[in-house]
Design a protein around this motif. Structure first.
Motif: not given
Length: 194
Positions: A18-26, A47-48, A130-132, A139-147
């Motif tokens: 929960r504390l991990q910075f997710d940063g930009p989602f690209r 990715l796997q 490309f991620p979607h 919604a608050e953690y929608a980009r949690a897979a970013g790292p």
């Protein structure tokens, strides 16, 4: 590392701090001296290793937009229902004898990543990853897979560079909605991703 062996779980069971910075989602685009099927296979493996799992809808390798032949693969991570659990619900419902460490981790909301490649010249192919995110899930953690996505993209870049095969590389904030396998229209209308 094999699929399913990520320390914070894989597929629907994937978690993140929960504390991990997710940063930009690209996403990213590479032009590489290789062939399209090989590039898709290598990118999928990276990715796997990060806990993504192939979709089991059988739609891989059949996208042919605008006369261009693409080879593609779709991978997912996360779970809608689990990502909506609050801290206390996670603390009380986990089946571990010591639930606190897992309770401090958040289930990743659903995330889809499209890997697609096509031949652009003799012995040269273009690869796009490309991620979607999904409207489903927290919604608050929608980009949690970013790292995890960034780790896979960095691995792909390093592998292409180590082979001396990379012609060019660029980071992508968005992609055109032109019918390519990674475009929003295909992801929404063909794969049913919302």
């Amino acid at each position: 590392m094999r699929s399913g062996s990520h320390p914070q779980g894989s597929g629907r069971d994937a978690r993140t701090s929960r504390l991990q910075f997710d940063g930009p989602f690209r996403g990213a685009r590479w032009v590489v001296r290789s062939d399209a099927p090989r590039l898709v296979r290598i990118a999928t493996e990276f990715l796997q290793e990060q806990g993504f799992e192939r979709r089991d809808d059988g739609r891989e390798n059949d996208d042919r937009p605008q006369g261009q032949e693409w080879t593609s693969s779709a991978l997912e991570i996360g779970d809608e229902k689990r990502s909506r659990r609050g801290f206390w619900q996670g603390l009380l419902s986990d089946d571990l004898p010591f639930p606190l460490p897992r309770a401090l981790q958040h289930s990743i909301p659903p995330t889809l990543v499209i890997v697609a490649a096509r031949r652009v010249a003799n012995g040269v192919a273009e690869l796009v990853v490309f991620p979607h995110i999904s409207r489903r899930g927290d919604a608050e953690y929608a980009r949690a897979a970013g790292p995890r996505i960034r780790a896979a993209l960095d691995g792909i870049t390093a592998a292409a560079g180590a082979e001396g095969a990379m012609v060019s590389h660029e980071s992508l904030r968005g992609v055109p909605n032109d019918g390519a396998p990674f475009s929003q229209a295909v992801v929404r209308d063909v794969l049913g991703w919302r």
